[in-house]
Scaffold this motif. Structure first.
Motif, PDB file in Angstrom:
ATOM      1  N   ILE A 171       0.725  -1.379  -0.110  1.00  0.00           N
ATOM      2  CA  ILE A 171      -0.265   0.135  -0.117  1.00  0.00           C
ATOM      3  C   ILE A 171       0.925   1.292   0.135  1.00  0.00           C
ATOM      4  O   ILE A 171       0.590   2.317  -0.496  1.00  0.00           O
ATOM      5  N   LYS A 172       2.007   1.044   0.664  1.00  0.00           N
ATOM      6  CA  LYS A 172       2.968   2.108   0.689  1.00  0.00           C
ATOM      7  C   LYS A 172       4.004   2.534  -0.569  1.00  0.00           C
ATOM      8  O   LYS A 172       4.720   3.519  -0.608  1.00  0.00           O
ATOM      9  N   ASP A 173       3.837   1.582  -1.448  1.00  0.00           N
ATOM     10  CA  ASP A 173       4.792   1.605  -2.620  1.00  0.00           C
ATOM     11  C   ASP A 173       4.205   2.324  -3.659  1.00  0.00           C
ATOM     12  O   ASP A 173       3.404   1.736  -4.393  1.00  0.00           O
ATOM     13  N   LEU A 177       1.605   1.162  -6.714  1.00  0.00           N
ATOM     14  CA  LEU A 177       0.136   1.718  -7.084  1.00  0.00           C
ATOM     15  C   LEU A 177      -0.083   2.591  -8.278  1.00  0.00           C
ATOM     16  O   LEU A 177      -1.158   2.479  -8.910  1.00  0.00           O
ATOM     17  N   TRP A 178       1.039   3.114  -8.924  1.00  0.00           N
ATOM     18  CA  TRP A 178       0.910   3.812 -10.179  1.00  0.00           C
ATOM     19  C   TRP A 178       0.834   2.737 -11.233  1.00  0.00           C
ATOM     20  O   TRP A 178       0.073   2.784 -12.132  1.00  0.00           O
ATOM     21  N   LEU A 352       6.733   4.947 -15.918  1.00  0.00           N
ATOM     22  CA  LEU A 352       7.497   4.230 -14.774  1.00  0.00           C
ATOM     23  C   LEU A 352       8.835   3.682 -14.982  1.00  0.00           C
ATOM     24  O   LEU A 352       9.578   3.802 -14.119  1.00  0.00           O
ATOM     25  N   GLN A 353       9.052   3.497 -16.196  1.00  0.00           N
ATOM     26  CA  GLN A 353      10.483   2.960 -16.628  1.00  0.00           C
ATOM     27  C   GLN A 353      11.475   4.181 -16.168  1.00  0.00           C
ATOM     28  O   GLN A 353      12.462   3.833 -15.786  1.00  0.00           O
ATOM     29  N   THR A 354      10.995   5.238 -17.079  1.00  0.00           N
ATOM     30  CA  THR A 354      12.164   6.221 -17.099  1.00  0.00           C
ATOM     31  C   THR A 354      12.091   7.002 -15.588  1.00  0.00           C
ATOM     32  O   THR A 354      13.255   7.554 -15.267  1.00  0.00           O
ATOM     33  N   THR A 355      11.093   6.989 -14.866  1.00  0.00           N
ATOM     34  CA  THR A 355      10.761   7.891 -13.816  1.00  0.00           C
ATOM     35  C   THR A 355      11.516   7.300 -12.261  1.00  0.00           C
ATOM     36  O   THR A 355      11.894   7.750 -11.428  1.00  0.00           O
TER      37      THR A 355
END
Length: 357
Positions: A171-173, A177-178, A352-355
């Protein structure tokens, strides 16, 4: 229909099944982390089998709804436990191939089960529940006979102590979550394969039920024939998020294809189905490996549970929402909207990959 209920009442039962699946996925993930995945899998299969048989005996609408909810909750608790088991029985090097092999088994089961279900229903509807129940129970005892027992202690001992960057709670990850948010966009479009796409083929392209059945069978057969080879070829070539993004773009292409006006309707339907199938094969096996890589053996059940919940949520939203949208605005606007959602998911996976590398 067989016991005197309306289609609307049947639709509500399906919705209740979806809600039960979401609850079951969460509970299954929690229980896997607390007690270990091995006996959670056994319990889900065994109790699920008994509940299938019990459901076949229900005659009142309220009883059917209650047992359906319990059945879906128990059934879906199997998935996060199973995902945790796959991660432990495999290695980082062959994990994606392992998940792909599971998908191959599911597609084989889907093909055989669909055909067998039709035969059983033609003989007697009650046979569906008895056979489904006994296959579940048989799978439970087959698990005990074949799979090596892994206790909760052994499960925890396999934690990679060098990986200290993994968040303790799913839940904190934020990255996870994204990922789930973009996954729901992708999955809502994916579930059109089982709802609005066959309706479009039948009502707009005027294809027969037999032709539509063959096209859906092609989807499963292509996956069985090529997915393992494709995954083996792609594994390690690029980050998982890249393949998820490419698969999402391919799925968007599918929906754009369905907007093309043509007299060659069978050819259009076939091309769209093949593109959709390759989109599925490129994206979905790597989704499993992507989220498994963010977890460890202590919290993997949580991650698997939320991942399964995301798919269940998308099934409820995508199946009902797509049908309502098509009925209100038409199929072409639905396809364009689905294509846009897939492209948004593709951008999200790439972000997600680049950030978050």
């Amino acid at each position: 229909s067989h016991i005197g209920f309306t289609i609307k009442q049947g639709g509500l039962v399906v919705a209740i099944y979806g809600v039960g699946s979401i609850v079951g996925a969460y509970i299954g993930g929690k229980l896997s982390d607390k007690f270990g995945f091995y006996y959670i899998q056994f319990g889900a299969l065994f109790l699920g089998g008994l509940l299938f048989i019990l459901l076949g005996q229900m005659q009142t609408y309220v009883a059917i709804c209650i047992v359906t909810f319990c059945l879906s909750m128990v059934n879906e608790s199997f998935r996060p436990a199973n995902a945790t088991a796959i991660a432990l029985y495999s290695t980082p090097q062959n994990r994606t191939q392992s998940f792909s092999l599971i998908r191959l088994a599911i597609n084989l089961g889907w093909g055989v089960g669909g055909a067998l279900g039709g035969i059983l229903a033609a003989i007697n509807y009650h046979l569906l529940f008895w056979v489904d129940g006994f296959t579940n129970v048989a799978a439970a005892f087959l698990l005990l006979l074949i799979l090596p027992v892994v206790s909760k202690t052994q499960q925890v001992q396999t934690i990679n102590s060098t990986n200290n960057t993994i968040t303790s709670s799913a839940i904190k990850d934020k990255k996870f979550l994204w990922f789930l948010a973009f996954l729901v966009l992708f999955a809502c479009c994916f579930f059109q394969l089982f709802t609005t796409i066959p309706l479009y083929y039948n009502k707009i392209l005027l294809l027969s039920e037999t032709t539509i059945g063959i096209l859906l069978a092609i989807n499963g057969l292509v996956i069985v024939a090529f997915e393992m080879v494709l995954v083996f070829t792609l594994e390690g070539k690029k980050p998982y998020a890249t393949f998820m993004s490419i698969g999402s773009i391919l799925m968007a292409t599918t929906f754009v294809c369905l907007c093309i006006p043509t007299s060659q309707t069978i050819l259009l339907a076939l091309v769209a189905m093949l593109i959709f199938t390759f989109a599925e094969m490129v994206a979905m096996p790597f989704m499993n490996s992507f989220y498994i890589g963010m977890s460890n053996e202590k919290n993997r059940g949580q991650y698997a549970g939320l991942y399964t919940m995301a798919w269940s949520l998308a099934q409820v939203i995508g199946s009902s929402g797509g049908s309502i949208f098509a009925d209100s605005f038409g199929y072409i606007p639905l396809w364009l909207c689905a294509a846009a959602l897939c492209l948004l998911a593709a951008v999200g996976f790439k972000w997600l990959q680049t950030t978050h590398e």
